[in-house]
Design an enzyme around this catalytic site. Sequence first.
Site, mmCIF file in Angstrom:
data_model
loop_
_atom_site.group_PDB
_atom_site.id
_atom_site.type_symbol
_atom_site.label_atom_id
_atom_site.label_comp_id
_atom_site.label_asym_id
_atom_site.label_seq_id
_atom_site.Cartn_x
_atom_site.Cartn_y
_atom_site.Cartn_z
ATOM 1 N N CYS A 110 -12.589 -5.993 -3.055
ATOM 2 C CA CYS A 110 -11.274 -5.385 -3.304
ATOM 3 C C CYS A 110 -10.273 -6.483 -3.609
ATOM 4 O O CYS A 110 -10.298 -7.548 -2.992
ATOM 5 C CB CYS A 110 -10.823 -4.591 -2.078
ATOM 6 S SG CYS A 110 -9.202 -3.808 -2.306
ATOM 7 N N CYS A 114 -5.882 -7.127 2.000
ATOM 8 C CA CYS A 114 -5.206 -6.917 3.288
ATOM 9 C C CYS A 114 -5.834 -7.848 4.323
ATOM 10 O O CYS A 114 -7.055 -8.025 4.334
ATOM 11 C CB CYS A 114 -5.352 -5.465 3.725
ATOM 12 S SG CYS A 114 -4.776 -4.298 2.492
ATOM 13 N N CYS A 331 -14.652 -0.352 6.932
ATOM 14 C CA CYS A 331 -14.602 -0.916 5.608
ATOM 15 C C CYS A 331 -15.138 -2.346 5.422
ATOM 16 O O CYS A 331 -14.515 -3.308 5.844
ATOM 17 C CB CYS A 331 -13.102 -0.886 5.311
ATOM 18 S SG CYS A 331 -12.607 -1.071 3.693
HETATM 19 N N1 SAH Z 1 -8.366 0.652 -0.215
HETATM 20 C C1 SAH Z 1 -8.104 1.923 0.334
HETATM 21 C C2 SAH Z 1 -9.328 2.653 0.805
HETATM 22 C C3 SAH Z 1 -10.369 1.843 1.498
HETATM 23 S S1 SAH Z 1 -9.927 1.166 3.056
HETATM 24 C C4 SAH Z 1 -7.095 1.814 1.460
HETATM 25 O O1 SAH Z 1 -6.780 0.718 1.870
HETATM 26 O O2 SAH Z 1 -6.603 2.862 1.892
HETATM 27 C C5 SAH Z 1 -10.083 2.587 4.113
HETATM 28 C C6 SAH Z 1 -9.321 2.470 5.404
HETATM 29 O O3 SAH Z 1 -9.931 1.533 6.281
HETATM 30 C C7 SAH Z 1 -7.897 2.028 5.183
HETATM 31 O O4 SAH Z 1 -6.975 2.818 5.877
HETATM 32 C C8 SAH Z 1 -7.951 0.638 5.715
HETATM 33 O O5 SAH Z 1 -6.685 0.202 6.023
HETATM 34 C C9 SAH Z 1 -8.918 0.778 6.870
HETATM 35 N N2 SAH Z 1 -9.399 -0.487 7.412
HETATM 36 C C10 SAH Z 1 -9.682 -1.617 6.763
HETATM 37 N N3 SAH Z 1 -10.032 -2.605 7.622
HETATM 38 C C11 SAH Z 1 -9.961 -2.067 8.857
HETATM 39 C C12 SAH Z 1 -10.183 -2.583 10.171
HETATM 40 N N4 SAH Z 1 -10.557 -3.826 10.376
HETATM 41 N N5 SAH Z 1 -10.000 -1.746 11.223
HETATM 42 C C13 SAH Z 1 -9.628 -0.463 11.034
HETATM 43 N N6 SAH Z 1 -9.407 0.085 9.813
HETATM 44 C C14 SAH Z 1 -9.561 -0.716 8.735
HETATM 45 FE FE1 SF4 Z 2 -8.636 -3.186 -0.168
HETATM 46 FE FE2 SF4 Z 2 -9.357 -3.226 2.387
HETATM 47 FE FE3 SF4 Z 2 -6.777 -3.309 1.749
HETATM 48 FE FE4 SF4 Z 2 -8.178 -1.040 1.384
HETATM 49 S S1 SF4 Z 2 -7.722 -2.026 3.337
HETATM 50 S S2 SF4 Z 2 -6.752 -2.006 -0.049
HETATM 51 S S3 SF4 Z 2 -10.166 -1.909 0.816
HETATM 52 S S4 SF4 Z 2 -8.306 -4.889 1.261
#
Ligand code: SAH
Ligand code: SF4
Length: 344
Positions: A110, A114, A331
């Site tokens: 991705c 984040c 994720c």
């Molecule tokens: N990119 C999109 C969809 C994929 S991520 C998005 O960010 O919404 C799907 C969800 O998993 C998102 O809400 C994301 O913030 C969450 N997620 C990612 N890493 C995580 C973590 N370490 N603990 C809990 N949720 C997480």
């Molecule tokens: Fe990309 Fe992960 Fe952020 Fe979703 S939470 S936008 S998958 S980096």
Amino acid sequence: MNLWGKTREELRQESVRLGFPAYRGQQLHDYMYHRGVHDFAEMQQLPRALREVLAEVHSVDFPIVVKRQLSNDGQTAKILIRYRDGALVESVLMHHHYGYSVCVSTQVGCAVGCTFCASGQNGLIRNLTAEEMLAQLYVFKLQLGIAIHSLVLMGSGEPLQNYREVVRFMHRCADPEGLQMSYRNMTLSTSGITDEIYHLAKERLPITLALSLHAPNDTIRNRIMPISRRYPLPELMRALQAYSETTRRRMTCEYILIRGVNDRPEHADELARLVKPLRCHINLIPLNENEGIPLFRPSQTVIDAFCARLQHSGIAATVRKEMGKEIQAACGQLRLRFLRQTPV
Ligand code: SAH
Ligand code: SF4
């Protein structure tokens, strides 16, 4: 040509093009989508001549499962699959009282990056096609012989940065000749790509939109979600408001609770003020901790207090039931582990 993902009609036409009757295409369709046979040589009901010509000019690029994990309670299964070019993604199957739901990946890696997320750690490798996303559902469907009730686009990738293929994928899932899923059972989760939210509203699909909000203001959001510098909260909130006015669908906001970052009582109050006009539901998600990322989940007391405070302000908030935490169901975690263990 890769035949995986072709519709019944397309396969019938292809059969005719190759000099065979249309019903042979129908048989090919049954092999691929109902029996899980993806090797032409094993399609015994097809005449040998057709099997040979198919093998010569076509392939069925169905991914391979390279790793599989089942949660202790048996309700969640996670797989790591490899596409033909070696790209790895994960998908998760969850069993709910209403049926099976699949968490689908939309990209390999991705680009959003984040800080808390395993999927974004190595950037974006490539987009997945609609057919490749469809294969994630079929891996479970064919191996377990189950019907898929719902899907959430919450695997790796930012769905709105692969807009065209993601919308095409949802249409394929709803296809009456295919999986026959209802748009109402599809949830698209986004980090908030404002321009594409306006686009999506115009499609008027009765899906559920989920926003990964994760912060009550831009100062905190900028720290954990770099996308927020490009699309600041006021702009994003306007897009969401327009979205819900056009689609008349109730949306969800996801909020990961991270110790010392966004979990204080005043954050709950600020969050309540921010989302009030959206009339959305808030899903609180205790952070899934990742190896090598120095962010942690708050204590259960802090989580419960945060939720109660939101509810007290009149916000519909719940703490998300965690499924398959011990199998790294968040994720991108399984893929990242796999990549770190295996030289690629
Ligand atoms: N990119 C999109 C969809 C994929 S991520 C998005 O960010 O919404 C799907 C969800 O998993 C998102 O809400 C994301 O913030 C969450 N997620 C990612 N890493 C995580 C973590 N370490 N603990 C809990 N949720 C997480
Ligand atoms: Fe990309 Fe992960 Fe952020 Fe979703 S939470 S936008 S998958 S980096």
